[in-house]
Design a protein around this motif. Structure first.
Motif, PDB file in Angstrom:
ATOM      1  N   SER A  16      34.190   1.907  20.320  1.00 54.43           N
ATOM      2  CA  SER A  16      34.154   1.121  19.082  1.00 54.43           C
ATOM      3  C   SER A  16      33.030   0.096  19.053  1.00 54.43           C
ATOM      4  O   SER A  16      32.539  -0.263  17.990  1.00 54.43           O
ATOM      5  N   ASN A  92      34.098   5.032  29.563  1.00 51.46           N
ATOM      6  CA  ASN A  92      33.383   3.767  29.361  1.00 51.46           C
ATOM      7  C   ASN A  92      34.308   2.574  29.120  1.00 51.46           C
ATOM      8  O   ASN A  92      33.925   1.426  29.362  1.00 51.46           O
ATOM      9  N   TYR A 157      37.661  -6.914  38.760  1.00 56.22           N
ATOM     10  CA  TYR A 157      36.599  -6.166  38.064  1.00 56.22           C
ATOM     11  C   TYR A 157      35.691  -5.459  39.073  1.00 56.22           C
ATOM     12  O   TYR A 157      35.439  -4.257  38.953  1.00 56.22           O
ATOM     13  N   LYS A 161      35.217  -1.393  39.703  1.00 57.60           N
ATOM     14  CA  LYS A 161      33.943  -0.702  39.470  1.00 57.60           C
ATOM     15  C   LYS A 161      33.455   0.006  40.737  1.00 57.60           C
ATOM     16  O   LYS A 161      32.871   1.085  40.659  1.00 57.60           O
ATOM     17  N   VAL A 189      24.396  -6.460  30.208  1.00 56.07           N
ATOM     18  CA  VAL A 189      23.979  -5.848  28.948  1.00 56.07           C
ATOM     19  C   VAL A 189      24.535  -6.693  27.805  1.00 56.07           C
ATOM     20  O   VAL A 189      25.661  -7.201  27.878  1.00 56.07           O
ATOM     21  N   THR A 191      26.463  -7.396  25.133  1.00 53.96           N
ATOM     22  CA  THR A 191      27.641  -6.915  24.392  1.00 53.96           C
ATOM     23  C   THR A 191      28.656  -8.054  24.311  1.00 53.96           C
ATOM     24  O   THR A 191      28.489  -9.104  24.945  1.00 53.96           O
TER      25      THR A 191
HETATM   26  N1  LIG Z   1      28.221  -5.567  29.142  1.00 55.03           N
HETATM   27  C1  LIG Z   1      27.853  -5.613  30.406  1.00 55.03           C
HETATM   28  O1  LIG Z   1      27.107  -6.482  30.840  1.00 55.03           O
HETATM   29  C2  LIG Z   1      28.330  -4.534  31.356  1.00 55.03           C
HETATM   30  C3  LIG Z   1      27.724  -4.454  32.613  1.00 55.03           C
HETATM   31  C4  LIG Z   1      28.147  -3.471  33.506  1.00 55.03           C
HETATM   32  C5  LIG Z   1      29.147  -2.583  33.144  1.00 55.03           C
HETATM   33  N2  LIG Z   1      29.712  -2.687  31.903  1.00 55.03           N
HETATM   34  C6  LIG Z   1      30.771  -1.729  31.581  1.00 55.03           C
HETATM   35  O2  LIG Z   1      30.436  -1.022  30.403  1.00 55.03           O
HETATM   36  C7  LIG Z   1      31.627  -0.656  29.727  1.00 55.03           C
HETATM   37  C8  LIG Z   1      31.552  -1.117  28.287  1.00 55.03           C
HETATM   38  O3  LIG Z   1      31.402  -2.524  28.290  1.00 55.03           O
HETATM   39  P1  LIG Z   1      30.966  -3.358  26.997  1.00 55.03           P
HETATM   40  O4  LIG Z   1      30.144  -4.471  27.492  1.00 55.03           O
HETATM   41  O5  LIG Z   1      30.429  -2.447  25.972  1.00 55.03           O
HETATM   42  O6  LIG Z   1      32.405  -3.941  26.569  1.00 55.03           O
HETATM   43  P2  LIG Z   1      33.001  -4.326  25.148  1.00 55.03           P
HETATM   44  O7  LIG Z   1      34.022  -5.348  25.427  1.00 55.03           O
HETATM   45  O8  LIG Z   1      31.918  -4.617  24.168  1.00 55.03           O
HETATM   46  O9  LIG Z   1      33.722  -2.955  24.688  1.00 55.03           O
HETATM   47  C9  LIG Z   1      34.823  -2.470  25.414  1.00 55.03           C
HETATM   48  C10 LIG Z   1      35.352  -1.201  24.789  1.00 55.03           C
HETATM   49  O10 LIG Z   1      36.482  -0.779  25.565  1.00 55.03           O
HETATM   50  C11 LIG Z   1      37.598  -0.581  24.710  1.00 55.03           C
HETATM   51  N3  LIG Z   1      38.827  -0.941  25.415  1.00 55.03           N
HETATM   52  C12 LIG Z   1      39.190  -2.150  25.929  1.00 55.03           C
HETATM   53  N4  LIG Z   1      40.400  -2.084  26.485  1.00 55.03           N
HETATM   54  C13 LIG Z   1      40.830  -0.809  26.325  1.00 55.03           C
HETATM   55  C14 LIG Z   1      42.016  -0.115  26.678  1.00 55.03           C
HETATM   56  N5  LIG Z   1      43.034  -0.728  27.307  1.00 55.03           N
HETATM   57  N6  LIG Z   1      42.119   1.190  26.331  1.00 55.03           N
HETATM   58  C15 LIG Z   1      41.112   1.815  25.681  1.00 55.03           C
HETATM   59  N7  LIG Z   1      39.963   1.230  25.328  1.00 55.03           N
HETATM   60  C16 LIG Z   1      39.827  -0.078  25.647  1.00 55.03           C
HETATM   61  C17 LIG Z   1      37.367  -1.453  23.491  1.00 55.03           C
HETATM   62  O11 LIG Z   1      38.059  -0.914  22.364  1.00 55.03           O
HETATM   63  C18 LIG Z   1      35.830  -1.366  23.352  1.00 55.03           C
HETATM   64  O12 LIG Z   1      35.515  -0.212  22.616  1.00 55.03           O
HETATM   65  C19 LIG Z   1      32.787  -1.288  30.502  1.00 55.03           C
HETATM   66  O13 LIG Z   1      33.351  -0.328  31.378  1.00 55.03           O
HETATM   67  C20 LIG Z   1      32.105  -2.381  31.284  1.00 55.03           C
HETATM   68  O14 LIG Z   1      32.799  -2.703  32.455  1.00 55.03           O
HETATM   69  C21 LIG Z   1      29.330  -3.640  30.999  1.00 55.03           C
END
Ligand SMILES: NC(=O)c1ccc[n+]([C@@H]2O[C@H](COP(=O)([O-])OP(=O)(O)OC[C@H]3O[C@@H](n4cnc5c(N)ncnc54)[C@H](O)[C@@H]3O)[C@@H](O)[C@H]2O)c1
Length: 250
Positions: A16, A92, A157, A161, A189, A191
């Motif tokens: 989303s 993801n 966390y 990971k 990233v 977000t």
């Molecule tokens: N943003 C960063 O800096 C970063 C860095 C490294 C890894 N990541 C990883 O990338 C992935 C996406 O992160 P993001 O920054 O886009 O996060 P975000 O918070 O913007 O989006 C998270 C997404 O996960 C979904 N979600 C949350 N809880 C859920 C659940 N219980 N069941 C189903 N869906 C669920 C939400 O609906 C949303 O679509 C994650 O796994 C995060 O750990 C992010």
């Protein structure tokens, strides 16, 4: 727009917003048919779906909590039904709960591990169950550079990971040569999860330590995921690739 993924059917969890949104759009723009999951943010899902549908008119979204087995299994089943099969799954969905170790309740730990690690396990298991009955497939799990680096106040966390990277290697070995399983480990990233617009001084200091001097954009992660889903990534399995501006070098 391209057609490198024409005919490919893909499910992206957490599609989303943020990185998952960029992945869903990128896969659809490459010609894939896309379903994505989300939890609790219907408005964002609605808006993302409209954008994905500009590339794949048949795209659809499924609300499900990946940490709840029945919901995660039903989501994969619905995706397979709606797409007419499943060739690619991108695990993801993830959450982050920053709290010092001594204040971390077992419930906090379970919540983070439940979404990030157990959710990836359940969705991956069900997707692979389908893929083994068909002509193979690709699994791409989203890990994090924090799985290597560790970080204060992020025990659950970081552990989740690191677990995703380990699970990736297990599945890559168990399901070779038919199913290729890889992980992408982003650095910071831009977000909602990172909350870049409200980054603390401490975080800004860390950003300055990234060799490329900035945090990443979701599209920069999505580009690698799309490559790993595609026809040129045929001799790659069990790997975890950093997209991190050089914050981790191995
Ligand atoms: N943003 C960063 O800096 C970063 C860095 C490294 C890894 N990541 C990883 O990338 C992935 C996406 O992160 P993001 O920054 O886009 O996060 P975000 O918070 O913007 O989006 C998270 C997404 O996960 C979904 N979600 C949350 N809880 C859920 C659940 N219980 N069941 C189903 N869906 C669920 C939400 O609906 C949303 O679509 C994650 O796994 C995060 O750990 C992010």
């Amino acid at each position: 727009m391209s057609d490198t993924l024409a005919g490919v059917r893909a499910l992206v969890t957490g599609g989303s917003r943020g990185i998952g949104r960029a992945i869903a759009i990128s896969l659809a723009a490459a010609g894939a048919r896309v379903a994505f999951g989300y939890h609790g943010d219907g408005q964002a899902a609605h808006s993302t779906l409209a954008t994905v549908r500009a590339h794949d008119a048949s795209a659809f979204a499924i609300e499900a909590d990946v940490s709840v087995e029945a919901e995660a299994v039903a989501m994969v089943d619905r995706a397979i039904d709606g797409l007419g099969g499943l060739d690619v799954v991108v695990n993801n969905a993830g959450i982050l709960h920053e709290v010092g170790l001594l204040d971390t309740l077992v419930a906090d730990f379970d919540a983070v591990v439940g979404v990030n690690l157990r959710g990836t396990f359940i969705v991956g298991r069900e997707a692979i169950r389908h893929m083994t009955r068909h002509a193979g497939g690709r699994v791409i799990n989203i890990a994090s550079d924090l799985g290597y680096l560790g970080r204060e106040r992020n025990t659950a966390y970081c552990a989740s990971k690191a677990g995703i990277a380990a699970m990736t290697r297990c599945w890559a070995r168990e399901f070779a040569p038919d199913i290729l399983v890889n992980a992408v480990a982003p650095g910071p990233v831009d977000t909602d999860m990172l909350g870049a617009e409200v980054m603390s001084e401490e975080q800004r200091h860390k950003e300055a330590e990234i060799p490329l001097g900035r945090i990443g954009h979701p599209e920069e992660v999505a580009a690698l995921v799309t490559f790993l889903a595609g026809p040129q990534a045929t001799f790659i399995t069990g790997q975890t690739y950093g997209v991190n501006g050089g914050s981790v070098m191995t």
